[in-house]
Design a protein around this motif. Structure first.
Motif, PDB file in Angstrom:
ATOM      1  N   GLN A 496       0.891  -1.164   0.000  1.00  0.00           N
ATOM      2  CA  GLN A 496       0.000   0.000   0.000  1.00  0.00           C
ATOM      3  C   GLN A 496       0.928   1.212   0.000  1.00  0.00           C
ATOM      4  O   GLN A 496       1.235   1.769   1.027  1.00  0.00           O
ATOM      5  N   TRP A 497       1.374   1.578  -1.173  1.00  0.00           N
ATOM      6  CA  TRP A 497       2.520   2.464  -1.372  1.00  0.00           C
ATOM      7  C   TRP A 497       2.486   3.666  -0.422  1.00  0.00           C
ATOM      8  O   TRP A 497       1.575   4.489  -0.463  1.00  0.00           O
ATOM      9  N   THR A 498       3.523   3.735   0.446  1.00  0.00           N
ATOM     10  CA  THR A 498       3.611   4.786   1.450  1.00  0.00           C
ATOM     11  C   THR A 498       5.064   5.233   1.541  1.00  0.00           C
ATOM     12  O   THR A 498       5.965   4.409   1.723  1.00  0.00           O
ATOM     13  N   THR A 499       5.291   6.543   1.437  1.00  0.00           N
ATOM     14  CA  THR A 499       6.652   7.076   1.502  1.00  0.00           C
ATOM     15  C   THR A 499       6.683   8.345   2.350  1.00  0.00           C
ATOM     16  O   THR A 499       5.675   9.051   2.488  1.00  0.00           O
ATOM     17  N   PHE A 500       7.865   8.632   2.889  1.00  0.00           N
ATOM     18  CA  PHE A 500       8.118   9.890   3.600  1.00  0.00           C
ATOM     19  C   PHE A 500       9.441  10.437   3.077  1.00  0.00           C
ATOM     20  O   PHE A 500      10.460   9.729   3.069  1.00  0.00           O
ATOM     21  N   THR A 501       9.429  11.697   2.629  1.00  0.00           N
ATOM     22  CA  THR A 501      10.599  12.291   1.977  1.00  0.00           C
ATOM     23  C   THR A 501      10.962  13.609   2.624  1.00  0.00           C
ATOM     24  O   THR A 501      10.091  14.450   2.895  1.00  0.00           O
ATOM     25  N   LEU A 502      12.249  13.809   2.854  1.00  0.00           N
ATOM     26  CA  LEU A 502      12.810  15.090   3.285  1.00  0.00           C
ATOM     27  C   LEU A 502      13.695  15.612   2.174  1.00  0.00           C
ATOM     28  O   LEU A 502      14.493  14.861   1.597  1.00  0.00           O
ATOM     29  N   GLN A 503      13.573  16.911   1.882  1.00  0.00           N
ATOM     30  CA  GLN A 503      14.311  17.476   0.753  1.00  0.00           C
ATOM     31  C   GLN A 503      14.785  18.884   1.066  1.00  0.00           C
ATOM     32  O   GLN A 503      14.070  19.674   1.697  1.00  0.00           O
ATOM     33  N   SER A 504      15.995  19.209   0.621  1.00  0.00           N
ATOM     34  CA  SER A 504      16.550  20.553   0.741  1.00  0.00           C
ATOM     35  C   SER A 504      17.109  20.949  -0.622  1.00  0.00           C
ATOM     36  O   SER A 504      17.724  20.120  -1.311  1.00  0.00           O
ATOM     37  N   LYS A 505      16.896  22.214  -1.004  1.00  0.00           N
ATOM     38  CA  LYS A 505      17.284  22.627  -2.346  1.00  0.00           C
ATOM     39  C   LYS A 505      17.640  24.111  -2.382  1.00  0.00           C
ATOM     40  O   LYS A 505      17.001  24.930  -1.718  1.00  0.00           O
ATOM     41  N   TYR A 506      18.675  24.437  -3.165  1.00  0.00           N
ATOM     42  CA  TYR A 506      18.974  25.833  -3.521  1.00  0.00           C
ATOM     43  C   TYR A 506      19.176  25.850  -5.029  1.00  0.00           C
ATOM     44  O   TYR A 506      20.056  25.163  -5.566  1.00  0.00           O
ATOM     45  N   GLU A 507      18.331  26.630  -5.737  1.00  0.00           N
ATOM     46  CA  GLU A 507      18.333  26.587  -7.193  1.00  0.00           C
ATOM     47  C   GLU A 507      17.926  27.931  -7.774  1.00  0.00           C
ATOM     48  O   GLU A 507      17.532  28.846  -7.047  1.00  0.00           O
ATOM     49  N   ILE A 508      17.998  28.006  -9.101  1.00  0.00           N
ATOM     50  CA  ILE A 508      17.432  29.117  -9.850  1.00  0.00           C
ATOM     51  C   ILE A 508      16.317  28.562 -10.725  1.00  0.00           C
ATOM     52  O   ILE A 508      16.422  27.433 -11.234  1.00  0.00           O
ATOM     53  N   THR A 509      15.248  29.311 -10.870  1.00  0.00           N
ATOM     54  CA  THR A 509      14.126  28.855 -11.678  1.00  0.00           C
ATOM     55  C   THR A 509      13.439  30.054 -12.310  1.00  0.00           C
ATOM     56  O   THR A 509      13.726  31.210 -11.979  1.00  0.00           O
ATOM     57  N   ARG A 510      12.544  29.770 -13.208  1.00  0.00           N
ATOM     58  CA  ARG A 510      11.732  30.827 -13.833  1.00  0.00           C
ATOM     59  C   ARG A 510      10.462  31.016 -13.007  1.00  0.00           C
ATOM     60  O   ARG A 510       9.925  30.055 -12.448  1.00  0.00           O
ATOM     61  N   VAL A 511       9.977  32.234 -12.952  1.00  0.00           N
ATOM     62  CA  VAL A 511       8.744  32.526 -12.225  1.00  0.00           C
ATOM     63  C   VAL A 511       7.587  31.753 -12.872  1.00  0.00           C
ATOM     64  O   VAL A 511       7.401  31.796 -14.089  1.00  0.00           O
ATOM     65  N   GLY A 512       6.851  31.042 -12.053  1.00  0.00           N
ATOM     66  CA  GLY A 512       5.713  30.270 -12.552  1.00  0.00           C
ATOM     67  C   GLY A 512       6.056  28.882 -13.020  1.00  0.00           C
ATOM     68  O   GLY A 512       5.173  28.134 -13.464  1.00  0.00           O
ATOM     69  N   PHE A 513       7.337  28.516 -12.921  1.00  0.00           N
ATOM     70  CA  PHE A 513       7.745  27.174 -13.351  1.00  0.00           C
ATOM     71  C   PHE A 513       7.561  26.205 -12.194  1.00  0.00           C
ATOM     72  O   PHE A 513       8.331  26.204 -11.232  1.00  0.00           O
ATOM     73  N   ASP A 514       6.527  25.389 -12.263  1.00  0.00           N
ATOM     74  CA  ASP A 514       6.199  24.429 -11.204  1.00  0.00           C
ATOM     75  C   ASP A 514       6.627  23.040 -11.659  1.00  0.00           C
ATOM     76  O   ASP A 514       6.083  22.495 -12.625  1.00  0.00           O
ATOM     77  N   GLU A 515       7.618  22.473 -10.983  1.00  0.00           N
ATOM     78  CA  GLU A 515       8.139  21.168 -11.402  1.00  0.00           C
ATOM     79  C   GLU A 515       7.093  20.067 -11.328  1.00  0.00           C
ATOM     80  O   GLU A 515       7.203  19.054 -12.018  1.00  0.00           O
ATOM     81  N   ASP A 516       6.072  20.239 -10.484  1.00  0.00           N
ATOM     82  CA  ASP A 516       5.013  19.235 -10.412  1.00  0.00           C
ATOM     83  C   ASP A 516       4.282  19.098 -11.744  1.00  0.00           C
ATOM     84  O   ASP A 516       3.741  18.036 -12.067  1.00  0.00           O
ATOM     85  N   PHE A 517       4.247  20.197 -12.535  1.00  0.00           N
ATOM     86  CA  PHE A 517       3.549  20.170 -13.812  1.00  0.00           C
ATOM     87  C   PHE A 517       4.361  19.473 -14.900  1.00  0.00           C
ATOM     88  O   PHE A 517       3.795  18.998 -15.896  1.00  0.00           O
ATOM     89  N   VAL A 518       5.661  19.453 -14.774  1.00  0.00           N
ATOM     90  CA  VAL A 518       6.512  18.989 -15.877  1.00  0.00           C
ATOM     91  C   VAL A 518       7.282  17.721 -15.547  1.00  0.00           C
ATOM     92  O   VAL A 518       8.201  17.350 -16.268  1.00  0.00           O
ATOM     93  N   THR A 519       6.902  17.040 -14.468  1.00  0.00           N
ATOM     94  CA  THR A 519       7.601  15.812 -14.084  1.00  0.00           C
ATOM     95  C   THR A 519       7.626  14.796 -15.207  1.00  0.00           C
ATOM     96  O   THR A 519       8.628  14.100 -15.420  1.00  0.00           O
ATOM     97  N   ASP A 520       6.544  14.702 -15.960  1.00  0.00           N
ATOM     98  CA  ASP A 520       6.447  13.712 -17.029  1.00  0.00           C
ATOM     99  C   ASP A 520       7.047  14.190 -18.339  1.00  0.00           C
ATOM    100  O   ASP A 520       6.948  13.494 -19.356  1.00  0.00           O
ATOM    101  N   PHE A 521       7.664  15.374 -18.327  1.00  0.00           N
ATOM    102  CA  PHE A 521       8.225  15.935 -19.558  1.00  0.00           C
ATOM    103  C   PHE A 521       9.670  16.382 -19.319  1.00  0.00           C
ATOM    104  O   PHE A 521       9.979  17.573 -19.318  1.00  0.00           O
ATOM    105  N   PRO A 522      10.581  15.423 -19.099  1.00  0.00           N
ATOM    106  CA  PRO A 522      11.964  15.783 -18.748  1.00  0.00           C
ATOM    107  C   PRO A 522      12.678  16.563 -19.830  1.00  0.00           C
ATOM    108  O   PRO A 522      13.533  17.409 -19.526  1.00  0.00           O
TER     109      PRO A 522
END
Length: 815
Positions: A496-522
């Protein structure tokens, strides 16, 4: 004394694949004395020794007839291999009066609801499945390659896989499994429980288990009683579809008794060569008008990529309740060579079912997972154990396949090529317990970072089945900033797929660029790192995510996120956004928690290594609802709430192809700077993205309340198949339309200032009475991989630097 007889037994197989061919007419030459082969290609014919025939002849639709010498007056075994006749086109001669096959077909249609297995409230059965993938059509030029010379000794022994005079085949993968298949109606649910599995392949254990899940018996369920049979994203029209007369011609050729049932033999042919329709033979029972056996083939003339042939064979039995279920099935997929220097592929599937139980459906809770594998399913068993599990024994050539694969995959140069192939497929290079990559993002250039280099890793299942660690480092030689991201994921429950994730990040991105939207489009994700960044920002992000599948199709995600926004462009906002007299500053931080619920009723998930892969939903839409709350605290400057709803669905439209619709709506409550609003995803790359507004700049529009519709229609070969010079290219027409309706409150408009006054740094508001519109058209399947989209922006052209037309490209692998 009995008169002396000539008795001939044997088996008829395909010369290219080695698979048995049912329904073949085998007769003594010059006579009508003979029979048709059974589902396993076997025959037994007899005649008096005084019969003058010195040969037997085998013939079947789509194959070249063949004769073989026999000896009169003895019992003998004669096996025959038939070669496909790719040039011969069957012509149906229509005589005066009604085609005698038509009344039979009408009766079949009238009785579909009685004979279709879906009439049952439920059924279950034991299943033995065998799948093999081979390389075929290995040219002499390819044999001269270094890698092929190294395995030439193995290749020399390949001929007996296809048969005594068959073509050489190089085995790449074989799997056997024993499982139970369960089905229930209302709601329609299906489950496969794999008890034993045996896998061997040149790709090793990395992909073998995933491949076995993807092509297992539950994925090879082709029901001819439906109007359309799905093969990937393609839909083939059944020869007994309700609209049969629009797609097929038929011939009534013969009758025979099969397993005690008097049956009619009907041959069927598509009216159009490019249509996704079958050529073949079916035997229809006289009493029930049910399919007793069927052999259906789609050839290379159909508008389908890479595939030279798809062959589906079923043998049915009648079960309690009146429905007919397949007891034996074969599927063959012949993948053509991409170039003259490459080889083709053969994928062969065999499924045997027995011990049927009907109308005793399991409760819906039983179907929580579509594919379930016993913990000890992959444990090696002695050969005698598998001999007892198989419904019928392996042939000699099939037994040799296991040894051949072991030999091939241990050749050093083969291992090197396999590593390269894995890198292309996965984007990572596997070394021991770690994946190195992704390589697609290893280098980029943009005006802020200059040349950007990136490297990273993540652990694999050899490191741990419960823990996944990963990190990436990137450096820009212009901004001289070191970016990083690191994560640790704990897999709490695989069933019963269950996960817990911790993440830390420092990056540059474009305004409005949401990685959740483009996960399937690498490809788009990494292409967006190139070019000019006008509206962009650095950010620190710290996130904790808990995700669990609560029941089949329904998953829940809870996350806490802290985020710092550091702009690279002239940007200021009022520290009290609701008060335009308050001081301004250019950086902010937020702390938020979000709850996301996702429901995909019929989506199937597979597990590969420590990843979970979702296949495309077949019938039902996918619903996603996310609620976000922002806290004003020492780590957050604003209080706000967001509610976002998304629905996406693929719509099968038969001859019109496939439609894809993506609906999104969002409401933001509170006054916040525009980077925290609904910033509509633009596209300044040349890579087409179906979930973006491709003619918008990144960050061009933002809304605090909006609704969007993105639609594309893939017409397959509907129009271009009728143009003589283009139909051979198998190009396909498509159309797209994007609509966006939004509004931005005055308070949110006034919360942000543009210190430079330049439009390139400004985010605009939509007129609520004027939807943003863009439409497109294009051609896909150019060289089988390339898609070209032409997109027109229809309004808001008064905005400086707006684009009214764009050409976009994408690479896609599809049938």
């Amino acid at each position: 004394m009995l008169a002396q007889e000539t008795i001939v037994t044997g088996k008829v197989t395909d010369a290219a694949t080695g698979d048995p061919i049912p329904f073949v007419n085998v007769v003594f030459k010059g006579t009508s004395n003979g029979m048709t082969t059974d589902f396993d290609g076997k025959f037994r014919i007899r005649a008096l020794a005084i019969t003058p025939a010195d040969s037997i002849v085998a013939s079947y639709i789509g194959y070249k007839p063949r004769s073989k010498k026999i000896k009169r007056g003895i019992t003998q075994v004669v096996n025959i291999q038939l070669e496909e006749d790719v040039t011969k086109l069957q012509e149906v001669v229509i005589k005066s009066g009604e085609n005698p096959a038509f009344p039979i077909i009408r009766k079949v249609i009238d009785n579909k609801s009685i004979n279709d297995k879906r009439k049952l409230s439920g059924y279950e059965h034991e299943t033995y499945a065998k799948m093999e993938i081979d390389a075929d059509n290995i040219s002499e030029k390819l044999r001269e390659k270094k890698i092929m010379r190294r395995i030439a000794q193995v290749l020399d022994s390949m001929d007996r896989i296809a048969g005594e005079d068959g073509k050489p085949i190089l085995p790449l993968f074989i799997t056997e499994s024993v499982s139970k298949i369960y089905y229930r109606d209302n709601p329609s649910l299906k489950k496969e429980v794999i008890s034993k599995s045996k896998i061997n392949g040149v790709l090793g254990e990395d992909y073998s288990d995933l491949l076995a899940q993807m092509i297992g018996p539950s994925m090879q369920d082709y029901n001819f009683y439906t109007n359309w049979l799905n093969f990937g994203r393609k839909a083939f029209v059944s020869p007994i579809a309700d609209g049969w007369r629009a797609y097929y011609d038929y011939e009534l050729l013969d009758s025979a008794v099969l397993d005690g049932h008097f049956c009619y033999r009907l041959d069927f042919f598509p009216k159009s060569e490019q249509a996704l329709a079958f050529t073949g033979t079916m035997w229809i029972t006289k009493d029930e008008y049910a399919i007793k056996q069927i052999d259906a083939t789609v050839g290379s003339t159909a508008n389908i990529n890479f595939i030279e042939k798809v062959k589906i064979q079923h043998e049915y039995t009648k079960v309690e309740g009146g429905a007919w279920l397949p007891v034996k099935s074969r599927v063959l997929i012949d993948v053509g060579e991409i170039s003259a220097n490459s080889a083709g592929l053969l994928a062969k599937f065999y499924v045997s079912n027995k011990n049927f139980v009907v109308n005793q459906p399991k409760p819906t809770s039983f179907f929580d997972r579509a594919i379930e594998k016993a913990e000890d399913a992959n444990l090696e068993e002695e050969d005698k154990v598998w001999d007892s599990l198989r419904h019928e024994p392996l042939t000699t050539s099939e037994k040799n396949v296991y040894h051949m694969i072991d030999t091939i995959k241990n050749i050093p140069i083969v291992r090197s090529y396999v590593d390269i192939l894995k890198l292309i497929i996965n984007g990572y290079y596997k070394t021991g317990k770690v994946f190195i990559g992704p390589y697609l993002g290893a280098i980029a250039w943009n005006n802020h970072e200059g040349i950007r280099l990136q490297a990273g890793f993540k652990t694999n299942i050899k490191f741990s089945r419960k823990w996944v660690l990963g990190a990436q480092l990137a450096y820009g030689f212009h901004d001289q900033e070191l970016k990083y991201q690191a994560f640790v994921k704990r897999i709490l429950n695989r069933k019963q797929w269950t996960t817990f994730t911790l993440q830390s990040k420092y990056e540059i991105t474009r305004v409005g660029f949401d990685e959740d939207f483009v996960t399937d489009f690498p490809l788009f994700k990494y292409a967006s790192r190139w070019g000019r960044y006008d509206l962009s920002n650095y950010f620190h992000e710290y996130k904790a995510v808990f995700e669990r599948e609560l029941f089949k199709g329904f998953s829940q995600k809870v996350a806490v996120r802290q985020y710092d926004f550091i702009p690279t462009y002239p940007f200021e906002y009022h520290t009290s956004p609701a008060d335009i007299t308050s001081p301004t500053t250019n950086q902010f931080k937020t702390t938020e928690v979000f709850f996301e619920s996702r429901y995909a009723r019929d989506q199937v998930f597979l597990q590969n290594d420590n990843d979970r892969i979702g296949l495309e939903s077949k019938r039902w839409p996918v619903f996603t609802v996310r609620y976000t709350h922002g806290f004003k605290s020492g780590l957050g400057d604003f209080t706000y709430d967001k509610i976002r709803v998304n629905v996406n669905k693929r719509m099968k439209m038969g001859p019109l192809g496939n439609g894809y619709i993506n609906l999104t709506g969002e409401q933001i409550f509170g006054t916040v700077p525009n980077p925290l609003l609904g910033v509509h995803l633009g596209n300044q790359t040349r890579i087409y993205l179906p979930v973006s507004f491709n003619m918008l700049r990144f960050g061009e529009f933002a809304s605090d309340r909006y609704a969007s519709l993105q639609y594309r229609q893939n017409f397959e070969g509907l129009f271009l198949n009728n143009i003589p010079l283009i139909q051979k290219l198998k190009w396909r027409w498509l159309a797209t339309a994007n609509v966006l309706v939004g509004t931005l409150s005055r308070a949110n408009q006034e919360a942000v200032t543009n210190p430079s006054g330049e439009n390139q740094y400004k985010t605009f508001a939509l007129d609520p009475a004027k939807p943003y519109l863009e439409v497109g058209y294009g051609v896909e399947n150019i060289f089988k991989f390339l898609r070209v989209d032409f997109v027109h922006r229809l309004n808001y052209l008064e905005i400086p630097d707006s684009r009214n037309f764009g050409v976009f490209f994408s690479v896609q692998i599809q049938l």
